[in-house]
Design a protein around this motif. Structure first.
Motif, PDB file in Angstrom:
ATOM      1  N   LEU A   1       8.457  -4.461   4.236  1.00 10.17           N
ATOM      2  CA  LEU A   1       9.186  -4.209   2.888  1.00 10.17           C
ATOM      3  C   LEU A   1       8.731  -2.813   2.301  1.00 10.17           C
ATOM      4  N   ILE A   2       9.927  -2.306   1.608  1.00 11.87           N
ATOM      5  CA  ILE A   2       9.585  -0.970   1.103  1.00 11.87           C
ATOM      6  C   ILE A   2      10.048  -1.032  -0.271  1.00 11.87           C
ATOM      7  N   ARG A   3       9.417  -0.220  -1.221  1.00 12.08           N
ATOM      8  CA  ARG A   3       9.813  -0.362  -2.805  1.00 12.08           C
ATOM      9  C   ARG A   3       9.499   1.044  -3.310  1.00 12.08           C
ATOM     10  N   ASP A   4       9.874   1.259  -4.435  1.00 13.97           N
ATOM     11  CA  ASP A   4       9.925   2.381  -5.186  1.00 13.97           C
ATOM     12  C   ASP A   4       8.615   2.335  -6.078  1.00 13.97           C
TER      13      ASP A   4
ATOM     14  N   HIS B   1       0.983  -1.231   0.095  1.00 12.34           N
ATOM     15  CA  HIS B   1       0.029   0.092  -0.031  1.00 12.34           C
ATOM     16  C   HIS B   1       0.854   1.321   0.011  1.00 12.34           C
ATOM     17  N   LYS B   2       0.238   2.155  -0.446  1.00 10.96           N
ATOM     18  CA  LYS B   2       0.720   3.656  -0.552  1.00 10.96           C
ATOM     19  C   LYS B   2       0.359   4.595   0.488  1.00 10.96           C
ATOM     20  N   SER B   3       0.892   5.449   1.130  1.00 10.47           N
ATOM     21  CA  SER B   3       0.573   6.339   2.099  1.00 10.47           C
ATOM     22  C   SER B   3      -0.917   7.236   1.784  1.00 10.47           C
ATOM     23  N   SER B   4      -1.584   7.314   2.617  1.00 13.95           N
ATOM     24  CA  SER B   4      -2.735   7.972   2.269  1.00 13.95           C
ATOM     25  C   SER B   4      -2.363   9.594   1.858  1.00 13.95           C
ATOM     26  N   TYR B   5      -1.183   9.965   2.191  1.00 15.07           N
ATOM     27  CA  TYR B   5      -0.865  11.339   1.601  1.00 15.07           C
ATOM     28  C   TYR B   5      -0.422  11.472   0.015  1.00 15.07           C
ATOM     29  N   SER B   6      -0.438  10.058  -0.647  1.00 16.93           N
ATOM     30  CA  SER B   6       0.059   9.980  -1.986  1.00 16.93           C
ATOM     31  C   SER B   6      -0.940  10.742  -2.807  1.00 16.93           C
ATOM     32  N   THR B   7      -2.123  10.467  -2.514  1.00 22.76           N
ATOM     33  CA  THR B   7      -3.224  10.987  -3.332  1.00 22.76           C
ATOM     34  C   THR B   7      -2.910  10.607  -4.953  1.00 22.76           C
TER      35      THR B   7
ATOM     36  N   VAL C   1       6.690   5.726  -2.437  1.00 19.85           N
ATOM     37  CA  VAL C   1       7.029   4.274  -2.153  1.00 19.85           C
ATOM     38  C   VAL C   1       5.740   3.664  -1.649  1.00 19.85           C
ATOM     39  N   GLU C   2       5.875   2.253  -1.731  1.00 21.02           N
ATOM     40  CA  GLU C   2       4.879   1.390  -1.198  1.00 21.02           C
ATOM     41  C   GLU C   2       5.571   0.736   0.034  1.00 21.02           C
ATOM     42  N   VAL C   3       4.597   0.192   0.872  1.00 19.82           N
ATOM     43  CA  VAL C   3       5.281  -0.491   2.174  1.00 19.82           C
ATOM     44  C   VAL C   3       4.117  -1.869   2.140  1.00 19.82           C
ATOM     45  N   ALA C   4       4.902  -3.034   2.648  1.00 20.89           N
ATOM     46  CA  ALA C   4       4.155  -4.139   2.823  1.00 20.89           C
ATOM     47  C   ALA C   4       4.348  -4.413   4.223  1.00 20.89           C
ATOM     48  N   GLU C   5       3.629  -4.193   5.335  1.00 22.03           N
ATOM     49  CA  GLU C   5       4.006  -4.361   6.751  1.00 22.03           C
ATOM     50  C   GLU C   5       3.686  -5.736   7.095  1.00 22.03           C
ATOM     51  N   GLY C   6       4.545  -6.172   8.002  1.00 19.23           N
ATOM     52  CA  GLY C   6       4.506  -7.194   8.615  1.00 19.23           C
ATOM     53  C   GLY C   6       5.858  -7.396   9.796  1.00 19.23           C
ATOM     54  N   PRO C   7       6.013  -8.441  10.206  1.00 22.66           N
ATOM     55  CA  PRO C   7       6.986  -8.813  10.933  1.00 22.66           C
ATOM     56  C   PRO C   7       8.564  -7.917  10.704  1.00 22.66           C
ATOM     57  N   THR C   8       8.481  -8.007   9.050  1.00 18.78           N
ATOM     58  CA  THR C   8       9.592  -7.451   8.396  1.00 18.78           C
ATOM     59  C   THR C   8       8.849  -6.364   7.588  1.00 18.78           C
TER      60      THR C   8
END
Length: 55
Positions: free
Chosen positions: A26-29, A5-11, A17-24
């Motif tokens: 992950l961040i990607r462009d 998912h992207k930040s809600s501020y990305s509009t 960037v996108e992130v996949a949240e979990g124990p680790t």
């Protein structure tokens, strides 16, 4: 692992960037997804967000 998912501020912007949240977390462009990801421990991700929010 959660979905990406992207930040809600990305509009809907493409320059973010996108992130996949979990124990680790992950961040990607979004423009270069094929170049891979950066992974950080969930506690480090939370600390970064907390530091940004206090600025």
């Amino acid at each position: 692992m959660s979905d990406w998912h992207k930040s809600s501020y990305s509009t809907g912007a493409q320059n973010c960037v996108e992130v996949a949240e979990g124990p680790t977390t992950l961040i990607r462009d979004t423009q270069n997804r094929d170049l891979g990801t950066v992974g950080v421990h969930a506690s480090e991700w939370t600390a970064l967000l907390d530091a940004i929010r206090t600025k």
